[in-house]
Design a protein around this motif. Structure first.
Motif, PDB file in Angstrom:
ATOM      1  N   ALA A 190       0.762  -1.324  -0.119  1.00  0.00           N
ATOM      2  CA  ALA A 190      -0.113  -0.019   0.155  1.00  0.00           C
ATOM      3  C   ALA A 190       0.794   1.302  -0.094  1.00  0.00           C
ATOM      4  O   ALA A 190       0.468   2.387  -0.806  1.00  0.00           O
ATOM      5  CB  ALA A 190      -0.797  -0.090   1.182  1.00  0.00           C
ATOM      6  N   SER A 191       2.059   1.222   0.356  1.00  0.00           N
ATOM      7  CA  SER A 191       2.719   2.374   0.759  1.00  0.00           C
ATOM      8  C   SER A 191       3.499   2.892  -0.750  1.00  0.00           C
ATOM      9  O   SER A 191       4.063   4.053  -0.676  1.00  0.00           O
ATOM     10  CB  SER A 191       4.030   2.206   1.438  1.00  0.00           C
ATOM     11  OG  SER A 191       4.855   1.111   0.904  1.00  0.00           O
ATOM     12  N   VAL A 192       3.426   2.021  -1.894  1.00  0.00           N
ATOM     13  CA  VAL A 192       3.679   2.514  -3.287  1.00  0.00           C
ATOM     14  C   VAL A 192       2.678   2.485  -4.063  1.00  0.00           C
ATOM     15  O   VAL A 192       2.720   2.291  -5.319  1.00  0.00           O
ATOM     16  CB  VAL A 192       5.016   1.561  -3.572  1.00  0.00           C
ATOM     17  CG1 VAL A 192       6.294   1.883  -2.663  1.00  0.00           C
ATOM     18  CG2 VAL A 192       4.785   0.026  -3.475  1.00  0.00           C
ATOM     19  N   ALA A 193       1.366   2.624  -3.748  1.00  0.00           N
ATOM     20  CA  ALA A 193       0.431   2.550  -4.579  1.00  0.00           C
ATOM     21  C   ALA A 193      -0.519   3.973  -4.336  1.00  0.00           C
ATOM     22  O   ALA A 193      -0.111   4.651  -3.154  1.00  0.00           O
ATOM     23  CB  ALA A 193      -0.638   1.350  -4.190  1.00  0.00           C
ATOM     24  N   LYS A 194      -1.153   4.297  -5.091  1.00  0.00           N
ATOM     25  CA  LYS A 194      -1.971   5.633  -5.348  1.00  0.00           C
ATOM     26  C   LYS A 194      -3.356   5.309  -5.566  1.00  0.00           C
ATOM     27  O   LYS A 194      -3.732   4.292  -6.089  1.00  0.00           O
ATOM     28  CB  LYS A 194      -1.340   6.556  -6.356  1.00  0.00           C
ATOM     29  CG  LYS A 194       0.082   6.955  -6.050  1.00  0.00           C
ATOM     30  CD  LYS A 194       0.100   8.124  -4.939  1.00  0.00           C
ATOM     31  CE  LYS A 194       1.479   8.497  -4.335  1.00  0.00           C
ATOM     32  NZ  LYS A 194       1.957   9.344  -5.560  1.00  0.00           N
ATOM     33  N   GLY A 195      -4.383   6.053  -4.961  1.00  0.00           N
ATOM     34  CA  GLY A 195      -5.731   6.104  -5.150  1.00  0.00           C
ATOM     35  C   GLY A 195      -6.369   4.749  -4.571  1.00  0.00           C
ATOM     36  O   GLY A 195      -5.966   4.383  -3.503  1.00  0.00           O
ATOM     37  N   THR A 196      -7.238   4.448  -5.451  1.00  0.00           N
ATOM     38  CA  THR A 196      -7.996   3.194  -5.050  1.00  0.00           C
ATOM     39  C   THR A 196      -7.331   1.898  -4.954  1.00  0.00           C
ATOM     40  O   THR A 196      -7.932   0.942  -4.354  1.00  0.00           O
ATOM     41  CB  THR A 196      -9.168   3.085  -6.193  1.00  0.00           C
ATOM     42  OG1 THR A 196      -8.903   3.013  -7.350  1.00  0.00           O
ATOM     43  CG2 THR A 196     -10.095   4.156  -5.916  1.00  0.00           C
ATOM     44  N   LEU A 197      -5.930   1.902  -5.528  1.00  0.00           N
ATOM     45  CA  LEU A 197      -5.207   0.656  -5.733  1.00  0.00           C
ATOM     46  C   LEU A 197      -4.650   0.258  -4.131  1.00  0.00           C
ATOM     47  O   LEU A 197      -4.371  -0.851  -4.049  1.00  0.00           O
ATOM     48  CB  LEU A 197      -4.083   0.858  -6.437  1.00  0.00           C
ATOM     49  CG  LEU A 197      -3.307  -0.376  -6.929  1.00  0.00           C
ATOM     50  CD1 LEU A 197      -4.294  -1.513  -7.378  1.00  0.00           C
ATOM     51  CD2 LEU A 197      -2.046  -0.297  -7.959  1.00  0.00           C
ATOM     52  N   VAL A 198      -4.561   1.444  -3.433  1.00  0.00           N
ATOM     53  CA  VAL A 198      -4.262   1.236  -2.118  1.00  0.00           C
ATOM     54  C   VAL A 198      -5.129  -0.007  -1.618  1.00  0.00           C
ATOM     55  O   VAL A 198      -4.613  -0.679  -0.804  1.00  0.00           O
ATOM     56  CB  VAL A 198      -4.093   2.268  -1.329  1.00  0.00           C
ATOM     57  CG1 VAL A 198      -3.633   1.896   0.082  1.00  0.00           C
ATOM     58  CG2 VAL A 198      -3.168   3.528  -1.821  1.00  0.00           C
ATOM     59  N   ASN A 199      -6.411   0.410  -1.394  1.00  0.00           N
ATOM     60  CA  ASN A 199      -7.242  -0.351  -0.769  1.00  0.00           C
ATOM     61  C   ASN A 199      -7.263  -1.847  -1.423  1.00  0.00           C
ATOM     62  O   ASN A 199      -7.474  -3.040  -0.607  1.00  0.00           O
ATOM     63  CB  ASN A 199      -8.820   0.103  -0.609  1.00  0.00           C
ATOM     64  CG  ASN A 199      -9.695  -0.753   0.318  1.00  0.00           C
ATOM     65  OD1 ASN A 199      -9.339  -0.941   1.126  1.00  0.00           O
ATOM     66  ND2 ASN A 199     -10.813  -1.022  -0.443  1.00  0.00           N
ATOM     67  N   VAL A 200      -7.185  -1.903  -2.666  1.00  0.00           N
ATOM     68  CA  VAL A 200      -7.335  -3.222  -3.450  1.00  0.00           C
ATOM     69  C   VAL A 200      -6.371  -4.101  -3.149  1.00  0.00           C
ATOM     70  O   VAL A 200      -6.377  -5.308  -2.940  1.00  0.00           O
ATOM     71  CB  VAL A 200      -7.326  -3.114  -5.053  1.00  0.00           C
ATOM     72  CG1 VAL A 200      -7.173  -4.197  -5.840  1.00  0.00           C
ATOM     73  CG2 VAL A 200      -8.597  -2.321  -5.463  1.00  0.00           C
ATOM     74  N   LEU A 201      -5.160  -3.510  -2.901  1.00  0.00           N
ATOM     75  CA  LEU A 201      -3.943  -4.427  -2.735  1.00  0.00           C
ATOM     76  C   LEU A 201      -3.870  -4.858  -1.114  1.00  0.00           C
ATOM     77  O   LEU A 201      -3.739  -6.025  -0.969  1.00  0.00           O
ATOM     78  CB  LEU A 201      -2.655  -3.684  -3.119  1.00  0.00           C
ATOM     79  CG  LEU A 201      -2.299  -3.166  -4.308  1.00  0.00           C
ATOM     80  CD1 LEU A 201      -1.003  -2.388  -4.324  1.00  0.00           C
ATOM     81  CD2 LEU A 201      -2.232  -4.430  -5.273  1.00  0.00           C
ATOM     82  N   THR A 202      -4.425  -4.062  -0.416  1.00  0.00           N
ATOM     83  CA  THR A 202      -4.685  -4.306   1.039  1.00  0.00           C
ATOM     84  C   THR A 202      -5.559  -5.487   1.244  1.00  0.00           C
ATOM     85  O   THR A 202      -5.217  -6.564   1.915  1.00  0.00           O
ATOM     86  CB  THR A 202      -4.900  -3.117   1.985  1.00  0.00           C
ATOM     87  OG1 THR A 202      -3.731  -2.305   1.735  1.00  0.00           O
ATOM     88  CG2 THR A 202      -5.034  -3.566   3.481  1.00  0.00           C
ATOM     89  N   LYS A 203      -6.781  -5.460   0.839  1.00  0.00           N
ATOM     90  CA  LYS A 203      -7.891  -6.398   1.316  1.00  0.00           C
ATOM     91  C   LYS A 203      -7.649  -7.703   0.347  1.00  0.00           C
ATOM     92  O   LYS A 203      -8.223  -8.521   0.655  1.00  0.00           O
ATOM     93  CB  LYS A 203      -9.267  -5.952   0.826  1.00  0.00           C
ATOM     94  CG  LYS A 203      -9.624  -5.624  -0.551  1.00  0.00           C
ATOM     95  CD  LYS A 203     -11.024  -5.125  -1.037  1.00  0.00           C
ATOM     96  CE  LYS A 203     -11.360  -5.191  -2.370  1.00  0.00           C
ATOM     97  NZ  LYS A 203     -12.864  -4.818  -2.469  1.00  0.00           N
ATOM     98  N   ASN A 204      -6.833  -7.748  -0.844  1.00  0.00           N
ATOM     99  CA  ASN A 204      -6.504  -9.139  -1.255  1.00  0.00           C
ATOM    100  C   ASN A 204      -5.190  -9.646  -0.924  1.00  0.00           C
ATOM    101  O   ASN A 204      -4.701 -10.362  -1.408  1.00  0.00           O
ATOM    102  CB  ASN A 204      -6.514  -8.847  -2.645  1.00  0.00           C
ATOM    103  CG  ASN A 204      -7.739  -8.591  -3.221  1.00  0.00           C
ATOM    104  OD1 ASN A 204      -8.732  -9.626  -3.269  1.00  0.00           O
ATOM    105  ND2 ASN A 204      -8.201  -7.459  -3.756  1.00  0.00           N
ATOM    106  N   ASN A 205      -4.746  -9.009   0.412  1.00  0.00           N
ATOM    107  CA  ASN A 205      -3.405  -9.527   0.958  1.00  0.00           C
ATOM    108  C   ASN A 205      -2.166  -9.669   0.327  1.00  0.00           C
ATOM    109  O   ASN A 205      -1.564 -10.610  -0.140  1.00  0.00           O
ATOM    110  CB  ASN A 205      -3.773 -10.923   1.464  1.00  0.00           C
ATOM    111  CG  ASN A 205      -4.761 -11.044   2.646  1.00  0.00           C
ATOM    112  OD1 ASN A 205      -4.931 -10.238   3.057  1.00  0.00           O
ATOM    113  ND2 ASN A 205      -5.646 -11.964   2.378  1.00  0.00           N
TER     114      ASN A 205
END
Length: 292
Positions: A158-173
């Motif tokens: 999540a630290s190297v993502a922007k916008g909605t991709l932060v949540n997408v990467l986080t919730k899919n582990n």
């Protein structure tokens, strides 16, 4: 003076009846044994010649019969238009089916699927880094050469993502995110490869990504900062347990439009190369497993 019997004296032949035995001169009645022996030897020679000649004829006759039998057996059942006494070829004995060896059908095992080895963390065990996925100092696609810039590797996706991709990467582990940048003629692209434990997680992250989220661009190693603001082009895709994203723009800060084909080509080239590299990773592990 001698006295005859009314004609010349007949020659005596011991093998002819009625022949007379010659008499020697005078009153000596002893047979001429030398003449008898010579006559007997002559007759024996004559008989031997006849016997030898007959044997040759018999041998020739037997040889002819054998030759005719061979011709008839290998051809049809007629010799020179005349029926032979040999049985028809269909009635000749043939090899039994039991005498022919039979073998159980065999088949090679199916080849190992490379995607199986990059679809789960349990099988995908080869060393992984930005350098193994993106080796060297440059990349050639067709006739275009891209210079390689900086690379990065983080476990905090999540630290190297922007916008909605932060949540997408986080919730899919997302467990790890590898980044690399390439550039050419004022256009730069950052590829981000997000790593998950399963193929399902990567596929879900790809499907949930939208235009409002993207991987942060990576400057450095000769590449100026880009896509920190303004309009850039982004893509998202997945293969195996990997989701991969591109962020492409001008190093001058200029906004990207649909007419900027160079930007689109750069992003597409790096997305294609990333797919190939992930697949090669699966192929290498499948080949190693098959040779064990």
């Amino acid at each position: 003076m001698s006295y005859g019997q009314g004609g010349p004296q007949s020659q005596w032949d011991p093998w002819k009846p009625q022949s007379q035995q010659p008499w020697s001169s005078g009153n000596d009645q002893t047979p001429d044994w030398a003449a008898l022996a010579e006559a007997s030897e002559t007759r024996n020679k004559r008989r031997r010649v006849l016997l030898i000649g007959g044997g040759v004829v018999a041998t020739l006759a037997i040889g002819t019969a054998v030759a005719m039998a061979v011709v008839s057996a290998n051809g049809d059942d007629k010799a020179s238009g005349t029926p032979s006494n040999l049985p028809a070829s269909a009635s000749l004995p043939s090899e039994s089916a039991d005498s022919v060896p039979s073998f159980a059908p065999t088949s090679a095992p199916p080849p190992l699927d490379p995607q199986d080895f990059i679809s789960s963390v349990q099988k995908d065990t080869a060393p992984l880094s930005a350098e193994t996925l993106f080796p060297g100092t440059q990349l050639t696609m067709g006739e275009t050469v891209y210079k390689k810039g900086a690379t990065a590797d983080t476990k905090s996706c999540a630290s190297v993502a922007k916008g909605t991709l932060v949540n997408v990467l986080t919730k899919n582990n997302c467990t790890r995110l590898l980044r690399v940048t390439y550039s050419k003629d004022g256009v730069a692209v950052t590829v981000g490869v997000a790593v998950f434990n399963t193929e399902a997680q990567a596929g879900k992250a790809k499907s949930e990504a939208d235009k409002k989220g993207f991987v942060s661009s990576l400057a450095g190693a000769g590449v100026k900062p880009f896509c920190d603001s303004g309009v850039c082009r982004t893509t998202a895709n997945s293969y195996g347990r990997y989701a991969y994203f591109t962020t492409t723009g001008f190093t001058s800060g200029k906004d990207v439009t649909t007419k900027d084909t160079k930007v689109f080509r750069t992003g597409d080239d790096l997305a294609e190369f990333t797919f190939r590299q992930i697949r090669r990773r699966g192929e290498a592990q499948a080949s190693a497993a098959a040779n064990r």
